[in-house]
Structures are given as C-alpha cells and as structure tokens.
Motif scaffolding. Structure first.
Motif, PDB file in Angstrom:
ATOM      1  N   SER A 104       0.817  -1.218   0.000  1.00 30.70           N
ATOM      2  CA  SER A 104       0.000   0.000   0.000  1.00 30.70           C
ATOM      3  C   SER A 104       0.850   1.267   0.000  1.00 30.70           C
ATOM      4  O   SER A 104       0.397   2.312  -0.462  1.00 30.70           O
ATOM      5  N   SER A 105       2.086   1.178   0.488  1.00 29.91           N
ATOM      6  CA  SER A 105       2.959   2.354   0.508  1.00 29.91           C
ATOM      7  C   SER A 105       3.355   2.818  -0.892  1.00 29.91           C
ATOM      8  O   SER A 105       3.829   3.932  -1.066  1.00 29.91           O
ATOM      9  N   HIS A 106       3.144   1.982  -1.893  1.00 32.18           N
ATOM     10  CA  HIS A 106       3.503   2.328  -3.267  1.00 32.18           C
ATOM     11  C   HIS A 106       2.347   2.986  -4.030  1.00 32.18           C
ATOM     12  O   HIS A 106       2.505   3.358  -5.180  1.00 32.18           O
ATOM     13  N   TYR A 107       1.172   3.095  -3.400  1.00 31.19           N
ATOM     14  CA  TYR A 107      -0.011   3.631  -4.064  1.00 31.19           C
ATOM     15  C   TYR A 107      -0.312   5.052  -3.609  1.00 31.19           C
ATOM     16  O   TYR A 107       0.030   5.466  -2.504  1.00 31.19           O
ATOM     17  N   ALA A 108      -1.003   5.770  -4.477  1.00 28.33           N
ATOM     18  CA  ALA A 108      -1.528   7.101  -4.172  1.00 28.33           C
ATOM     19  C   ALA A 108      -2.926   7.174  -4.757  1.00 28.33           C
ATOM     20  O   ALA A 108      -3.228   6.547  -5.767  1.00 28.33           O
ATOM     21  N   THR A 109      -3.788   7.953  -4.116  1.00 29.15           N
ATOM     22  CA  THR A 109      -5.149   8.136  -4.605  1.00 29.15           C
ATOM     23  C   THR A 109      -5.288   9.563  -5.114  1.00 29.15           C
ATOM     24  O   THR A 109      -4.991  10.514  -4.383  1.00 29.15           O
ATOM     25  N   ALA A 110      -5.710   9.715  -6.346  1.00 26.81           N
ATOM     26  CA  ALA A 110      -5.810  11.037  -6.959  1.00 26.81           C
ATOM     27  C   ALA A 110      -6.974  11.835  -6.381  1.00 26.81           C
ATOM     28  O   ALA A 110      -6.832  13.013  -6.060  1.00 26.81           O
ATOM     29  N   ALA A 111      -8.120  11.230  -6.240  1.00 27.84           N
ATOM     30  CA  ALA A 111      -9.300  11.924  -5.724  1.00 27.84           C
ATOM     31  C   ALA A 111     -10.066  10.979  -4.810  1.00 27.84           C
ATOM     32  O   ALA A 111      -9.907   9.756  -4.881  1.00 27.84           O
ATOM     33  N   ALA A 112     -10.893  11.551  -3.964  1.00 25.41           N
ATOM     34  CA  ALA A 112     -11.681  10.747  -3.035  1.00 25.41           C
ATOM     35  C   ALA A 112     -12.578   9.784  -3.810  1.00 25.41           C
ATOM     36  O   ALA A 112     -13.238  10.176  -4.767  1.00 25.41           O
ATOM     37  N   GLY A 113     -12.568   8.543  -3.427  1.00 27.44           N
ATOM     38  CA  GLY A 113     -13.409   7.540  -4.059  1.00 27.44           C
ATOM     39  C   GLY A 113     -12.816   6.912  -5.310  1.00 27.44           C
ATOM     40  O   GLY A 113     -13.392   5.981  -5.853  1.00 27.44           O
ATOM     41  N   SER A 114     -11.685   7.407  -5.779  1.00 28.36           N
ATOM     42  CA  SER A 114     -11.080   6.825  -6.984  1.00 28.36           C
ATOM     43  C   SER A 114     -10.205   5.629  -6.610  1.00 28.36           C
ATOM     44  O   SER A 114      -9.789   5.476  -5.467  1.00 28.36           O
ATOM     45  N   LYS A 115      -9.950   4.809  -7.592  1.00 25.33           N
ATOM     46  CA  LYS A 115      -9.126   3.619  -7.380  1.00 25.33           C
ATOM     47  C   LYS A 115      -7.672   4.043  -7.161  1.00 25.33           C
ATOM     48  O   LYS A 115      -7.150   4.892  -7.884  1.00 25.33           O
TER      49      LYS A 115
END
Length: 148
Positions: A104-115
């Motif tokens: 999970s440390s390799h991920y980022a979320t662009a906007a709320a609710g997005s994958k």
C-alpha cells in the motif's frame, strides 16, 4: 662513538632480517581465499526459476527481490510497466503460489473515491527491486532476519 654506530648498524640488520621473515602470503589478502594474483572466477549469474534463496533472500529492511528475471519487461516506464499486470492488486494479502501484491505504501489516490494507482515515484520497479540470483554470499549476514 664507534660503539654506538656498531650497535645502531647491528640493530638495523637484525630488524631488516626480522621483517623479511614475517611476510604475509598472498593467499590471505582480501575476502576471497586464494592468491591475489589468480583471476577470480565467480559463479555465473543464473536464475533457475526456483525463487530467492541464499544471497537472494531479502535482507533486513531492504526492498524485496524479484523471484523471476525481469529482462523481458525492460525498459520500465510510466506508460509501459509489465510488473503491474501480475502485481497490481491493491489491498490484497500475500498468498502462497500467487504473485506478491504491491504494498500500500507504493499507491496514491488522486481523488476521493477513486481507485488507488501506483504513485508517480514508484512506477520504476527495477530501481529498488532487482532479480534474485542463486549466488553465494560474499560476506555472511548475521543480522536479524526479516519478519514475513
């Protein structure tokens, strides 16, 4: 005065003789046991597909090693990352026999609710994760083993 010169000269001769008999054999230089003048013949880099073992095990707090060769996936770019085909599974747990999911440390979320998507600084996997090889340790690691 002659007596002092004779003592100094004899001390030098004895000192030089003692140094000449206490040489270090060339086989005791460095980490490799053998002559320093023999060309080294290291074990060839081989990836047999059986996974990480020996020197290929993940060291304490170091990035995990890829258990397969990644030559066919290079170059890895933001637009072309074949690692994601098997390893992009956000939130998944590691299961035996299945590809290790990207943490999970390799991920980022662009906007709320997005994958979640792989963060921009994390898409180039081969910067940290190299292919594991079945080669012996040059220097043994006696540090703590990672928790898995």
């Amino acid at each position: 005065m002659k007596r002092l010169a004779l003592i100094v000269a004899s001390s030098l001769v004895i000192g030089l003789f003692a140094c000449a008999t206490q040489s270090i054999p060339d086989a005791q230089f460095g980490l490799v046991k053998g002559s320093a003048f023999d060309p080294p013949t290291p074990k060839a880099y081989m990836l047999d597909g059986s996974g990480a073992k020996g020197a290929a095990e993940t060291a304490y707090l170091m990035p995990a090693l890829s258990k397969h060769d990644n030559e066919e996936y290079l170059p890895i770019t933001a637009d072309k990352n074949q690692c994601l085909v098997c390893h992009d599974n956000p939130g998944a747990e590691k299961k035996a026999g299945s590809p290790t999911p990207i943490p999970s440390s390799h991920y980022a979320t662009a906007a709320a609710g997005s994958k979640p998507a792989v963060a921009g600084a994390r898409y180039k996997c081969d910067l940290c994760h190299s292919a594991a090889a079945d080669v012996p340790d040059l220097v043994g690691n006696t540090g703590p083993k990672p928790k898995r």
